[in-house]
Design a protein around this motif. Structure first.
Motif, PDB file in Angstrom:
ATOM      1  N   LEU A 271       0.326 -32.762 -65.789  1.00  0.00           N
ATOM      2  CA  LEU A 271       1.190 -33.004 -64.632  1.00  0.00           C
ATOM      3  C   LEU A 271       1.157 -34.464 -64.210  1.00  0.00           C
ATOM      4  CD1 LEU A 271       0.464 -29.809 -62.503  1.00  0.00           C
ATOM      5  CD2 LEU A 271       2.583 -30.368 -63.716  1.00  0.00           C
ATOM      6  N   ARG A 272      -0.013 -35.090 -64.299  1.00  0.00           N
ATOM      7  CA  ARG A 272      -0.090 -36.510 -63.942  1.00  0.00           C
ATOM      8  C   ARG A 272       0.839 -37.342 -64.831  1.00  0.00           C
ATOM      9  NH1 ARG A 272      -5.772 -39.380 -64.600  1.00  0.00           N
ATOM     10  NH2 ARG A 272      -5.368 -38.681 -66.724  1.00  0.00           N
ATOM     11  N   THR A 273       0.787 -37.110 -66.124  1.00  0.00           N
ATOM     12  CA  THR A 273       1.652 -37.844 -67.044  1.00  0.00           C
ATOM     13  C   THR A 273       3.122 -37.591 -66.742  1.00  0.00           C
ATOM     14  OG1 THR A 273      -0.024 -37.763 -68.789  1.00  0.00           O
ATOM     15  CG2 THR A 273       2.256 -38.149 -69.468  1.00  0.00           C
ATOM     16  N   GLU A 274       3.447 -36.331 -66.447  1.00  0.00           N
ATOM     17  CA  GLU A 274       4.841 -35.972 -66.188  1.00  0.00           C
ATOM     18  C   GLU A 274       5.338 -36.604 -64.882  1.00  0.00           C
ATOM     19  OE1 GLU A 274       8.283 -34.026 -67.671  1.00  0.00           O
ATOM     20  OE2 GLU A 274       6.308 -34.414 -68.560  1.00  0.00           O
ATOM     21  N   PHE A 275       4.512 -36.550 -63.836  1.00  0.00           N
ATOM     22  CA  PHE A 275       4.925 -37.155 -62.566  1.00  0.00           C
ATOM     23  C   PHE A 275       5.105 -38.658 -62.705  1.00  0.00           C
ATOM     24  CE2 PHE A 275       3.865 -33.316 -60.111  1.00  0.00           C
ATOM     25  CZ  PHE A 275       4.862 -33.370 -59.151  1.00  0.00           C
ATOM     26  N   GLU A 276       4.197 -39.320 -63.390  1.00  0.00           N
ATOM     27  CA  GLU A 276       4.334 -40.765 -63.566  1.00  0.00           C
ATOM     28  C   GLU A 276       5.638 -41.098 -64.286  1.00  0.00           C
ATOM     29  OE1 GLU A 276      -0.366 -42.170 -63.684  1.00  0.00           O
ATOM     30  OE2 GLU A 276       0.744 -41.894 -65.561  1.00  0.00           O
ATOM     31  N   GLY A 277       5.960 -40.307 -65.300  1.00  0.00           N
ATOM     32  CA  GLY A 277       7.181 -40.566 -66.052  1.00  0.00           C
ATOM     33  C   GLY A 277       8.438 -40.302 -65.245  1.00  0.00           C
ATOM     34  N   LYS A 278       8.480 -39.171 -64.540  1.00  0.00           N
ATOM     35  CA  LYS A 278       9.688 -38.813 -63.793  1.00  0.00           C
ATOM     36  C   LYS A 278       9.889 -39.726 -62.577  1.00  0.00           C
ATOM     37  CE  LYS A 278      10.701 -35.529 -66.599  1.00  0.00           C
ATOM     38  NZ  LYS A 278      11.724 -35.793 -67.654  1.00  0.00           N
TER      39      LYS A 278
ATOM     40  N   GLU B 292       4.396 -26.375 -63.103  1.00  0.00           N
ATOM     41  CA  GLU B 292       4.318 -26.671 -64.534  1.00  0.00           C
ATOM     42  C   GLU B 292       5.086 -27.955 -64.814  1.00  0.00           C
ATOM     43  OE1 GLU B 292       5.525 -23.339 -66.937  1.00  0.00           O
ATOM     44  OE2 GLU B 292       4.764 -21.889 -65.452  1.00  0.00           O
ATOM     45  N   PRO B 293       4.819 -28.587 -65.964  1.00  0.00           N
ATOM     46  CA  PRO B 293       5.538 -29.830 -66.267  1.00  0.00           C
ATOM     47  C   PRO B 293       7.051 -29.710 -66.174  1.00  0.00           C
ATOM     48  CG  PRO B 293       3.689 -29.582 -67.763  1.00  0.00           C
ATOM     49  CD  PRO B 293       3.746 -28.309 -66.957  1.00  0.00           C
ATOM     50  N   LYS B 294       7.590 -28.538 -66.495  1.00  0.00           N
ATOM     51  CA  LYS B 294       9.049 -28.365 -66.451  1.00  0.00           C
ATOM     52  C   LYS B 294       9.597 -28.425 -65.021  1.00  0.00           C
ATOM     53  CE  LYS B 294       8.832 -23.290 -66.297  1.00  0.00           C
ATOM     54  NZ  LYS B 294       9.170 -22.039 -67.033  1.00  0.00           N
ATOM     55  N   HIS B 295       8.717 -28.258 -64.012  1.00  0.00           N
ATOM     56  CA  HIS B 295       9.150 -28.287 -62.618  1.00  0.00           C
ATOM     57  C   HIS B 295       9.138 -29.691 -62.012  1.00  0.00           C
ATOM     58  CE1 HIS B 295       7.292 -24.033 -62.688  1.00  0.00           C
ATOM     59  NE2 HIS B 295       8.605 -23.909 -62.792  1.00  0.00           N
ATOM     60  N   VAL B 296       8.490 -30.631 -62.671  1.00  0.00           N
ATOM     61  CA  VAL B 296       8.208 -31.924 -62.045  1.00  0.00           C
ATOM     62  C   VAL B 296       9.483 -32.697 -61.705  1.00  0.00           C
ATOM     63  CG1 VAL B 296       7.182 -34.201 -62.436  1.00  0.00           C
ATOM     64  CG2 VAL B 296       5.896 -32.125 -63.001  1.00  0.00           C
ATOM     65  N   GLU B 297      10.433 -32.731 -62.618  1.00  0.00           N
ATOM     66  CA  GLU B 297      11.669 -33.478 -62.355  1.00  0.00           C
ATOM     67  C   GLU B 297      12.365 -32.943 -61.112  1.00  0.00           C
ATOM     68  OE1 GLU B 297      15.705 -35.032 -64.665  1.00  0.00           O
ATOM     69  OE2 GLU B 297      14.420 -33.498 -65.589  1.00  0.00           O
ATOM     70  N   GLY B 298      12.382 -31.613 -60.944  1.00  0.00           N
ATOM     71  CA  GLY B 298      13.009 -31.023 -59.775  1.00  0.00           C
ATOM     72  C   GLY B 298      12.269 -31.346 -58.491  1.00  0.00           C
TER      73      GLY B 298
ATOM     74  N   VAL C 161      10.558 -35.598 -53.170  1.00  0.00           N
ATOM     75  CA  VAL C 161      10.275 -37.029 -53.013  1.00  0.00           C
ATOM     76  C   VAL C 161      11.532 -37.804 -52.619  1.00  0.00           C
ATOM     77  CG1 VAL C 161       9.434 -39.108 -54.162  1.00  0.00           C
ATOM     78  CG2 VAL C 161       8.356 -36.899 -54.644  1.00  0.00           C
ATOM     79  N   LEU C 162      12.658 -37.484 -53.239  1.00  0.00           N
ATOM     80  CA  LEU C 162      13.871 -38.244 -52.969  1.00  0.00           C
ATOM     81  C   LEU C 162      14.677 -37.690 -51.792  1.00  0.00           C
ATOM     82  CD1 LEU C 162      15.172 -39.038 -56.569  1.00  0.00           C
ATOM     83  CD2 LEU C 162      13.847 -40.499 -55.051  1.00  0.00           C
ATOM     84  N   LYS C 163      14.877 -36.364 -51.768  1.00  0.00           N
ATOM     85  CA  LYS C 163      15.768 -35.783 -50.762  1.00  0.00           C
ATOM     86  C   LYS C 163      15.047 -35.245 -49.525  1.00  0.00           C
ATOM     87  CE  LYS C 163      19.225 -34.339 -54.193  1.00  0.00           C
ATOM     88  NZ  LYS C 163      19.956 -33.171 -54.762  1.00  0.00           N
ATOM     89  N   GLY C 164      13.751 -34.956 -49.650  1.00  0.00           N
ATOM     90  CA  GLY C 164      13.026 -34.427 -48.495  1.00  0.00           C
ATOM     91  C   GLY C 164      13.179 -32.936 -48.300  1.00  0.00           C
TER      92      GLY C 164
ATOM     93  N   MET D  78       7.506 -22.540 -54.675  1.00  0.00           N
ATOM     94  CA  MET D  78       6.170 -23.027 -55.021  1.00  0.00           C
ATOM     95  C   MET D  78       5.367 -23.506 -53.823  1.00  0.00           C
ATOM     96  SD  MET D  78       6.935 -25.028 -58.625  1.00  0.00           S
ATOM     97  CE  MET D  78       8.559 -25.608 -58.144  1.00  0.00           C
ATOM     98  N   PHE D  79       5.946 -23.395 -52.636  1.00  0.00           N
ATOM     99  CA  PHE D  79       5.324 -23.920 -51.424  1.00  0.00           C
ATOM    100  C   PHE D  79       4.075 -23.133 -51.040  1.00  0.00           C
ATOM    101  CE2 PHE D  79       5.182 -23.965 -46.675  1.00  0.00           C
ATOM    102  CZ  PHE D  79       4.948 -25.321 -46.500  1.00  0.00           C
ATOM    103  N   ARG D  80       2.962 -23.845 -50.846  1.00  0.00           N
ATOM    104  CA  ARG D  80       1.710 -23.213 -50.429  1.00  0.00           C
ATOM    105  C   ARG D  80       1.289 -23.632 -49.021  1.00  0.00           C
ATOM    106  NH1 ARG D  80      -3.364 -23.227 -54.010  1.00  0.00           N
ATOM    107  NH2 ARG D  80      -3.830 -21.656 -52.433  1.00  0.00           N
ATOM    108  N   GLY D  81       1.920 -24.627 -48.462  1.00  0.00           N
ATOM    109  CA  GLY D  81       1.570 -25.092 -47.127  1.00  0.00           C
ATOM    110  C   GLY D  81       1.926 -26.547 -46.953  1.00  0.00           C
ATOM    111  N   GLY D  82       1.828 -27.007 -45.717  1.00  0.00           N
ATOM    112  CA  GLY D  82       2.137 -28.399 -45.439  1.00  0.00           C
ATOM    113  C   GLY D  82       1.548 -28.826 -44.111  1.00  0.00           C
ATOM    114  N   ILE D  83       1.512 -30.138 -43.894  1.00  0.00           N
ATOM    115  CA  ILE D  83       0.957 -30.683 -42.662  1.00  0.00           C
ATOM    116  C   ILE D  83       1.707 -31.958 -42.320  1.00  0.00           C
ATOM    117  CG2 ILE D  83      -0.795 -32.096 -43.815  1.00  0.00           C
ATOM    118  CD1 ILE D  83      -2.739 -31.265 -41.562  1.00  0.00           C
TER     119      ILE D  83
END
Length: 221
Positions: free
Chosen positions: A98-105, A186-192, A198-201, A207-212
């Protein structure tokens, strides 16, 4: 701080502060961190019976913040991924992928991926320490962290959007100042996730587990 002194650093989230120097042999600095940033600003009504001295010991003091050198606001998007393979192999395997995928996307979307030391302005020397250079609204850091609970939900990630972050159109980001926790990523979810959160907010409910938020209030959807 004295150059060469063994020290560590800390991110304070969701306060979005970075503390660059915490000398490992200095209890005073740890006390300043707790008293200046970690303790509550005011106590719950259950503590009303405490004496003023005891109440003061349990609440935050801005004066202690000045005892810590170089504290600065966090302006980078932070993607923190559980990679604790010693606790459960699932996160140990999924985390690096996931780290590699996030950095790339993120890079594909125009973000500068920062991997070097955090820039620290040294007022006494008139210079910047650290080799990471970014543009503020389009910088991101992606890192593996230890156990955050729920390995059965691997991959587990937390996306922190800094308070001053804006959307690509220049509007205030809907999740600015928030931390959003996702599971079963999963890596297939990262682009979405990059596009929607990150972009639209937008929060991806599946996949939401919580937020603060920055005031430590729990985000519910």
């Amino acid at each position: 701080p004295r150059r060469g002194m063994q020290s560590t650093s800390a991110y304070l989230l969701p306060s979005f502060k970075y503390v660059p120097y915490l000398p490992r042999v200095s209890f005073e600095h740890v006390e300043a961190l707790a008293k200046g940033y970690l303790l509550p600003e005011k106590l719950h009504s259950a503590h009303d019976g405490l004496s003023p001295i005891h109440r003061d010991r349990l609440t935050r003091s801005e004066a202690h913040q000045n005892l810590l050198y170089g504290v600065q606001d966090v302006n980078d998007v932070l993607v923190l991924i559980c990679g604790h393979g010693g606790r459960d192999a699932r996160c140990g395997v999924m985390g690096p992928l996931l780290r590699t995928e996030f950095e790339g996307k993120l890079a594909d979307k125009g973000f500068d991926i920062l991997q070097g030391a955090v820039q620290i302005k040294d007022a006494s020397l008139g210079q910047v320490e650290g080799d990471a250079i970014g543009s503020g609204n389009t910088t991101a850091r992606v890192g593996l962290i230890s156990h955050i609970g729920g390995h059965k939900f691997a991959g587990n990630i937390i996306i922190y959007i800094p308070p001053g972050h804006k959307t690509p159109t220049g509007d205030k980001h809907p999740l600015a100042g928030h931390g959003i926790w996702y599971g079963r990523v999963e890596p297939k979810h990262v682009e979405g996730l990059v596009e929607e959160t990150v972009l639209k907010g937008n929060v991806v409910k599946d996949m939401f587990r919580g937020g603060i938020d920055q005031e430590r209030r729990t985000l519910r959807i």
